[in-house]
Design a protein around this motif. Structure first.
Motif, PDB file in Angstrom:
ATOM      1  N   TRP A  55       0.845  -1.195   0.000  1.00 28.26           N
ATOM      2  CA  TRP A  55       0.000   0.000   0.000  1.00 28.26           C
ATOM      3  C   TRP A  55       0.880   1.246   0.000  1.00 28.26           C
ATOM      4  O   TRP A  55       1.910   1.286   0.682  1.00 28.26           O
ATOM      5  CB  TRP A  55      -0.912   0.016   1.218  1.00 28.26           C
ATOM      6  CG  TRP A  55      -2.006  -1.002   1.203  1.00 28.26           C
ATOM      7  CD1 TRP A  55      -1.966  -2.252   1.742  1.00 28.26           C
ATOM      8  CD2 TRP A  55      -3.305  -0.859   0.630  1.00 28.26           C
ATOM      9  NE1 TRP A  55      -3.165  -2.900   1.546  1.00 28.26           N
ATOM     10  CE2 TRP A  55      -4.012  -2.064   0.861  1.00 28.26           C
ATOM     11  CE3 TRP A  55      -3.958   0.173  -0.062  1.00 28.26           C
ATOM     12  CZ2 TRP A  55      -5.322  -2.262   0.434  1.00 28.26           C
ATOM     13  CZ3 TRP A  55      -5.250  -0.014  -0.492  1.00 28.26           C
ATOM     14  CH2 TRP A  55      -5.925  -1.223  -0.249  1.00 28.26           C
ATOM     15  N   SER A  56       0.460   2.275  -0.742  1.00 31.04           N
ATOM     16  CA  SER A  56       1.217   3.520  -0.774  1.00 31.04           C
ATOM     17  C   SER A  56       0.285   4.692  -1.028  1.00 31.04           C
ATOM     18  O   SER A  56      -0.857   4.530  -1.458  1.00 31.04           O
ATOM     19  CB  SER A  56       2.300   3.475  -1.862  1.00 31.04           C
ATOM     20  OG  SER A  56       1.707   3.338  -3.150  1.00 31.04           O
ATOM     21  N   GLU A  69      -3.676   9.657  -4.121  1.00 30.46           N
ATOM     22  CA  GLU A  69      -4.706   8.651  -3.878  1.00 30.46           C
ATOM     23  C   GLU A  69      -4.059   7.415  -3.267  1.00 30.46           C
ATOM     24  O   GLU A  69      -2.837   7.271  -3.273  1.00 30.46           O
ATOM     25  CB  GLU A  69      -5.406   8.283  -5.184  1.00 30.46           C
ATOM     26  CG  GLU A  69      -4.468   7.691  -6.225  1.00 30.46           C
ATOM     27  CD  GLU A  69      -5.095   7.533  -7.600  1.00 30.46           C
ATOM     28  OE1 GLU A  69      -6.266   7.886  -7.781  1.00 30.46           O
ATOM     29  OE2 GLU A  69      -4.391   7.046  -8.507  1.00 30.46           O
ATOM     30  N   ALA A  70      -4.874   6.527  -2.734  1.00 31.21           N
ATOM     31  CA  ALA A  70      -4.368   5.261  -2.211  1.00 31.21           C
ATOM     32  C   ALA A  70      -4.062   4.315  -3.363  1.00 31.21           C
ATOM     33  O   ALA A  70      -4.774   4.290  -4.368  1.00 31.21           O
ATOM     34  CB  ALA A  70      -5.379   4.629  -1.266  1.00 31.21           C
ATOM     35  N   ASP A 175      -9.815   6.511  -4.096  1.00 30.78           N
ATOM     36  CA  ASP A 175      -9.797   7.920  -3.685  1.00 30.78           C
ATOM     37  C   ASP A 175     -11.205   8.361  -3.291  1.00 30.78           C
ATOM     38  O   ASP A 175     -12.188   7.643  -3.512  1.00 30.78           O
ATOM     39  CB  ASP A 175      -9.272   8.788  -4.826  1.00 30.78           C
ATOM     40  CG  ASP A 175      -8.689  10.114  -4.339  1.00 30.78           C
ATOM     41  OD1 ASP A 175      -8.712  10.362  -3.117  1.00 30.78           O
ATOM     42  OD2 ASP A 175      -8.208  10.896  -5.177  1.00 30.78           O
ATOM     43  N   ASN A 176     -11.286   9.562  -2.705  1.00 30.38           N
ATOM     44  CA  ASN A 176     -12.551  10.247  -2.409  1.00 30.38           C
ATOM     45  C   ASN A 176     -13.525   9.356  -1.629  1.00 30.38           C
ATOM     46  O   ASN A 176     -14.659   9.127  -2.051  1.00 30.38           O
ATOM     47  CB  ASN A 176     -13.211  10.736  -3.696  1.00 30.38           C
ATOM     48  CG  ASN A 176     -12.363  11.768  -4.410  1.00 30.38           C
ATOM     49  OD1 ASN A 176     -11.572  12.466  -3.793  1.00 30.38           O
ATOM     50  ND2 ASN A 176     -12.507  11.850  -5.723  1.00 30.38           N
ATOM     51  N   ILE A 177     -13.065   8.885  -0.485  1.00 29.63           N
ATOM     52  CA  ILE A 177     -13.875   8.007   0.355  1.00 29.63           C
ATOM     53  C   ILE A 177     -14.726   8.857   1.299  1.00 29.63           C
ATOM     54  O   ILE A 177     -14.247   9.822   1.884  1.00 29.63           O
ATOM     55  CB  ILE A 177     -12.977   7.067   1.178  1.00 29.63           C
ATOM     56  CG1 ILE A 177     -12.087   6.232   0.257  1.00 29.63           C
ATOM     57  CG2 ILE A 177     -13.809   6.167   2.079  1.00 29.63           C
ATOM     58  CD1 ILE A 177     -10.989   5.493   0.996  1.00 29.63           C
ATOM     59  N   ALA A 178     -15.982   8.488   1.445  1.00 28.19           N
ATOM     60  CA  ALA A 178     -16.862   9.183   2.386  1.00 28.19           C
ATOM     61  C   ALA A 178     -17.863   8.203   2.963  1.00 28.19           C
ATOM     62  O   ALA A 178     -18.304   7.271   2.284  1.00 28.19           O
ATOM     63  CB  ALA A 178     -17.596  10.341   1.708  1.00 28.19           C
ATOM     64  N   VAL A 179     -18.193   8.417   4.233  1.00 30.19           N
ATOM     65  CA  VAL A 179     -19.311   7.731   4.870  1.00 30.19           C
ATOM     66  C   VAL A 179     -20.325   8.813   5.191  1.00 30.19           C
ATOM     67  O   VAL A 179     -20.008   9.769   5.902  1.00 30.19           O
ATOM     68  CB  VAL A 179     -18.878   7.001   6.154  1.00 30.19           C
ATOM     69  CG1 VAL A 179     -20.082   6.326   6.809  1.00 30.19           C
ATOM     70  CG2 VAL A 179     -17.797   5.981   5.849  1.00 30.19           C
ATOM     71  N   GLU A 180     -21.532   8.683   4.664  1.00 31.27           N
ATOM     72  CA  GLU A 180     -22.480   9.779   4.808  1.00 31.27           C
ATOM     73  C   GLU A 180     -23.917   9.309   4.687  1.00 31.27           C
ATOM     74  O   GLU A 180     -24.193   8.240   4.133  1.00 31.27           O
ATOM     75  CB  GLU A 180     -22.208  10.859   3.759  1.00 31.27           C
ATOM     76  CG  GLU A 180     -22.471  10.409   2.336  1.00 31.27           C
ATOM     77  CD  GLU A 180     -22.225  11.507   1.320  1.00 31.27           C
ATOM     78  OE1 GLU A 180     -21.302  12.313   1.532  1.00 31.27           O
ATOM     79  OE2 GLU A 180     -22.961  11.577   0.326  1.00 31.27           O
ATOM     80  N   THR A 181     -24.796  10.114   5.224  1.00 29.69           N
ATOM     81  CA  THR A 181     -26.215  10.025   4.901  1.00 29.69           C
ATOM     82  C   THR A 181     -26.476  11.058   3.828  1.00 29.69           C
ATOM     83  O   THR A 181     -26.284  12.257   4.073  1.00 29.69           O
ATOM     84  CB  THR A 181     -27.094  10.302   6.134  1.00 29.69           C
ATOM     85  OG1 THR A 181     -26.879   9.278   7.104  1.00 29.69           O
ATOM     86  CG2 THR A 181     -28.566  10.326   5.752  1.00 29.69           C
ATOM     87  N   PRO A 182     -26.863  10.647   2.627  1.00 31.97           N
ATOM     88  CA  PRO A 182     -26.991  11.604   1.524  1.00 31.97           C
ATOM     89  C   PRO A 182     -28.193  12.512   1.683  1.00 31.97           C
ATOM     90  O   PRO A 182     -29.084  12.285   2.504  1.00 31.97           O
ATOM     91  CB  PRO A 182     -27.141  10.693   0.295  1.00 31.97           C
ATOM     92  CG  PRO A 182     -27.714   9.430   0.836  1.00 31.97           C
ATOM     93  CD  PRO A 182     -27.151   9.268   2.219  1.00 31.97           C
ATOM     94  N   MET A 183     -28.212  13.555   0.860  1.00 33.05           N
ATOM     95  CA  MET A 183     -29.357  14.447   0.801  1.00 33.05           C
ATOM     96  C   MET A 183     -30.530  13.734   0.142  1.00 33.05           C
ATOM     97  O   MET A 183     -30.372  12.718  -0.530  1.00 33.05           O
ATOM     98  CB  MET A 183     -29.008  15.706   0.011  1.00 33.05           C
ATOM     99  CG  MET A 183     -27.946  16.567   0.643  1.00 33.05           C
ATOM    100  SD  MET A 183     -27.655  18.091  -0.295  1.00 33.05           S
ATOM    101  CE  MET A 183     -26.934  17.438  -1.796  1.00 33.05           C
ATOM    102  N   ALA A 184     -31.696  14.285   0.319  1.00 30.84           N
ATOM    103  CA  ALA A 184     -32.867  13.725  -0.340  1.00 30.84           C
ATOM    104  C   ALA A 184     -32.706  13.789  -1.853  1.00 30.84           C
ATOM    105  O   ALA A 184     -32.988  12.836  -2.575  1.00 30.84           O
ATOM    106  CB  ALA A 184     -34.120  14.469   0.103  1.00 30.84           C
TER     107      ALA A 184
END
Length: 238
Positions: A55-56, A69-70, A175-184
């Motif tokens: 991993w780098s 990015e990963a 890349d661009n990892i997110a944990v979220e509750t999205p908008m409606a």
């Protein structure tokens, strides 16, 4: 030999904006956001489990985001390796999604899988998304639904996992990892395909993919774009 100057028309679409009209919006909530801009692997709070040296933090943007990015690199070995998130507090959560961009550069294909797994309380991993590639994947944006059984967990974790023959792939960019509750209502342009150059007055198609990242069904939307026209001359002398 002298060639008279030729006029070259270059049209590039710089923006393609999606406009959604609604009388009311329910705003989402972001529980974790990681774009690897810190320059470390693993990032602060993250851990690696198995084949850590593969991993780098890579100065590339092949997953479709902005560098860095990963990056998971190949090795002549059969093994399991995971990039594990920090514990995420999902108190008061619902409709949680894991979002990420990735690109899988395949080599031989077969005999391995990539995926996303989750757990809480340090328990066993539960696989939510898994692919056994037979070719390259992406770049693409993925949206993985987290089961409601994890709503309210104070120690939620997820991981990106590779399992199998590491010689049969080249690289996995994330890349661009997110944990979220999205908008409606949340509509995203996830890919666009346009020609780099077109002749003057020629018709051309603008094609792309939009993805509903929100909670509500979207039945229609408007698309607008702008065109930047650059006119220049070139002169070749031999």
């Amino acid at each position: 030999i002298s060639i008279n100057p030729n006029i070259i028309i270059m049209r590039k679409i710089y923006t393609l904006a999606i406009f959604l009209l609604s009388s009311s919006l329910i705003f989402g909530q972001v529980y974790l956001d990681e774009d690897f801009s810190g320059g470390n692997m693993p990032p602060a709070g993250w851990t690696l489990d198995g084949q850590e040296a593969q991993w780098s933090n890579s100065a590339t943007n092949k997953a479709g985001g902005i560098a860095p990015e990963a990056l998971l690199s190949w090795k002549q070995i059969v093994d399991v390796t995971r990039l594990i998130s920090p514990a995420v507090d999902l108190t008061g959560s619902s409709n949680v999604k894991i979002k990420f961009s990735h690109f899988l550069d395949n080599y031989g294909g077969g005999q391995y899988s990539i995926g996303v797994a989750v757990r809480s309380g340090g328990g066993a991993w539960e696989t939510l998304w898994e692919v056994s590639p037979s070719g390259d994947i992406g770049p693409e944006n993925n949206y993985v639904d987290v089961p409601a059984s994890y709503d309210g967990a104070t120690d939620f974790e997820f991981c990106f996992v590779f399992d199998g023959n590491m010689y049969n792939f080249d690289f996995w960019h994330i890349d661009n990892i997110a944990v979220e509750t999205p908008m409606a209502l949340d509509l995203a342009l996830t890919s666009i395909d346009i020609p780099s150059y077109v002749a003057l007055d020629d018709a051309f198609d603008v094609t792309g993919v939009v993805t509903n990242q929100g909670l509500d069904e979207i039945t229609s939307y408007d698309v607008s774009y702008t065109i930047d026209v650059l006119v220049g001359s070139v002169n070749y002398t031999y």
